[in-house]
Write a protein that holds these residues in place. Structure first.
Motif, short mmCIF file in Angstrom:
data_model
loop_
_atom_site.label_atom_id
_atom_site.label_comp_id
_atom_site.label_asym_id
_atom_site.label_seq_id
_atom_site.Cartn_x
_atom_site.Cartn_y
_atom_site.Cartn_z
N PRO A 217 0.67 -1.34 -0.21
CA PRO A 217 0.36 -0.02 -0.23
C PRO A 217 1.09 0.91 -0.24
CG PRO A 217 0.01 -1.26 2.36
CD PRO A 217 1.41 -1.72 1.27
N THR A 218 0.37 2.61 -0.01
CA THR A 218 0.91 3.93 -0.89
C THR A 218 1.94 3.85 0.96
OG1 THR A 218 -0.42 4.50 -2.02
CG2 THR A 218 0.98 6.17 -1.05
N PRO A 219 3.07 4.12 0.84
CA PRO A 219 3.29 4.63 2.38
C PRO A 219 4.04 6.01 2.85
CG PRO A 219 5.27 3.93 0.45
CD PRO A 219 4.20 4.17 -0.24
N THR A 220 3.70 6.64 4.32
CA THR A 220 4.43 7.39 4.40
C THR A 220 5.22 8.46 4.22
OG1 THR A 220 2.42 7.43 5.94
CG2 THR A 220 3.64 9.04 6.41
N VAL A 221 5.56 9.51 3.66
CA VAL A 221 7.37 10.41 3.41
C VAL A 221 7.25 10.37 5.13
CG1 VAL A 221 8.28 11.94 3.11
CG2 VAL A 221 6.99 10.61 1.04
N PHE A 222 7.81 9.96 6.08
CA PHE A 222 8.47 10.72 6.94
C PHE A 222 9.20 11.55 7.20
CE2 PHE A 222 6.54 6.39 8.25
CZ PHE A 222 5.64 7.28 9.02
N ARG A 223 9.27 13.20 6.99
CA ARG A 223 10.56 13.96 7.18
C ARG A 223 10.72 14.19 8.48
NH1 ARG A 223 10.42 15.39 1.09
NH2 ARG A 223 8.83 14.65 0.58
N GLU A 224 11.86 14.25 9.05
CA GLU A 224 12.42 14.81 9.77
C GLU A 224 13.66 15.53 9.51
OE1 GLU A 224 13.30 11.90 12.77
OE2 GLU A 224 11.55 10.61 11.97
N GLU A 225 14.42 16.66 10.41
CA GLU A 225 15.35 17.77 10.00
C GLU A 225 16.72 16.66 9.39
OE1 GLU A 225 18.31 21.13 12.28
OE2 GLU A 225 16.80 20.15 13.53
N ASN A 226 17.36 16.90 8.72
CA ASN A 226 18.13 16.42 8.09
C ASN A 226 18.00 14.60 7.62
OD1 ASN A 226 19.74 18.57 7.68
ND2 ASN A 226 20.42 18.01 9.68
N LEU A 227 17.11 14.63 7.34
CA LEU A 227 16.01 13.49 7.25
C LEU A 227 14.84 12.80 6.82
CD1 LEU A 227 17.50 9.71 7.70
CD2 LEU A 227 16.28 10.02 10.30
N THR A 228 14.77 11.93 5.52
CA THR A 228 13.82 11.56 4.84
C THR A 228 13.37 10.25 4.97
OG1 THR A 228 13.12 13.81 3.60
CG2 THR A 228 11.75 11.89 2.74
N THR A 229 12.35 9.49 5.89
CA THR A 229 11.84 8.46 5.06
C THR A 229 11.09 7.68 4.89
OG1 THR A 229 11.47 7.69 8.14
CG2 THR A 229 13.95 6.89 7.62
N ILE A 230 10.65 6.57 5.01
CA ILE A 230 9.06 5.63 4.22
C ILE A 230 8.47 4.55 4.36
CG2 ILE A 230 8.69 6.15 1.42
CD1 ILE A 230 10.64 6.72 0.17
N GLY A 231 7.89 5.12 5.01
CA GLY A 231 7.17 3.84 5.03
C GLY A 231 6.13 3.60 6.32
N TYR A 232 5.46 3.11 7.25
CA TYR A 232 3.97 3.14 7.59
C TYR A 232 4.28 3.06 9.35
CZ TYR A 232 4.08 0.66 2.96
OH TYR A 232 4.00 -0.07 2.08
N LYS A 233 3.14 3.88 10.40
CA LYS A 233 3.36 3.85 11.26
C LYS A 233 2.33 3.12 11.99
CE LYS A 233 3.45 7.67 15.02
NZ LYS A 233 3.51 9.45 14.99
#
Length: 265
Positions: free
Chosen positions: A84-100
């Protein structure tokens, strides 16, 4: 980010699990249904402790991609995970992609013996994150023997959350240009498609597990979405790219699009 920094960054992010992996993430097999062709649709549901998240198949610049080992399964010749389409988690100097918190991963299972149960056995190695990212492992073992032909709601809902295909999203063209810049291999993709909602992130996968791909630098002008990434071999070996295997996923705020393959650009 230079590839020499990757091991150092990952080492800094990894830490011992709080108590045990089972305190952070739990998994279960969902039975699903039998398809008209005799193959089966099932699913794995992963439930994480509050606030924790796990990664998509392409987890971002510093994530830990999940790995499925189906050894020991019976009456199973192939398994396709439908993400399924994941969520983009944007933090300072870091981008990850996944599910919460929770995710249902549909499985399309090809059976050598139609009409018979499937003994599904899998070990899933993955990463889970809260304030730090840590490795985790799930062991799931169960028999899928339902004779239902009606879609199971939780699995059907997850299938409905898959990205649009290129045709559904009205992708007119997708090209790839491969070049060396200051000794590093750069891959530039140009996709012609309507806006998917900003900010847009293009995730590029090469189809080769030993190749590292940086986070894309993405810009849009009208209906043209251009992305640039650096590509490196994880062990410093030679790099070979097949345009037919390059997969581009556009993650927008309105919807996502999954594009397989590109032409020379």
């Amino acid at each position: 980010m230079k590839r020499t920094l990757i091991p150092l960054i990952l080492s800094a992010l990894l830490a011992p699990l709080p108590a045990s992996a089972m305190d952070v993430i739990k998994g279960e097999i969902l039975q699903g249904w039998v398809r008209p062709d005799g193959n089966r649709v099932a699913a794995i549901r992963m439930t994480m402790a509050p606030g924790w998240k796990t990664y998509w198949r392409a987890p971002g610049d510093m994530g830990i991609p999940p790995h499925f080992d189906w050894a020991g399964s019976k009456n199973l010749s192939a398994v396709a995970v439908e993400w399924p389409t994941p969520t983009v988690f944007r933090e300072e100097n870091l981008t990850t992609i996944g599910y919460k918190d929770q995710v249902v991963l549909p499985l399309v299972i090809t059976l050598p013996t139609k009409g018979a149960p499937v003994h599904l056995k899998t070990t899933i190695d993955m990463g889970v994150c809260l304030d730090v990212c840590v490795p985790a492992q799930l062991h799931l073992d169960g028999v899928i023997d339902t004779d239902a032909t009606r879609a199971e709601p939780a699995i059907a809902a997850s299938l409905a959350q898959r990205p649009y295909t290129a045709k559904e999203a009205r992708v007119a063209k997708a090209t790839c240009a491969i070049r060396f810049v200051d000794g590093d291999l750069e891959l530039e993709t140009t996709i012609t498609l309507p806006n998917t909602g900003g900010p847009e992130l293009v995730v590029i996968e090469t189809g080769h597990p030993d190749l590292w791909v940086s986070e894309a630098d993405t810009t849009r002008h009208g209906n043209t979405l251009t992305s640039k990434v650096d590509v490196a071999h994880s062990t410093g070996g030679p790099i070979a790219l097949n345009r037919a295997h390059i997969r581009m996923t556009v993650l927008g705020s309105k919807h996502a699009v999954d594009i397989q393959g590109c032409t020379p650009g």
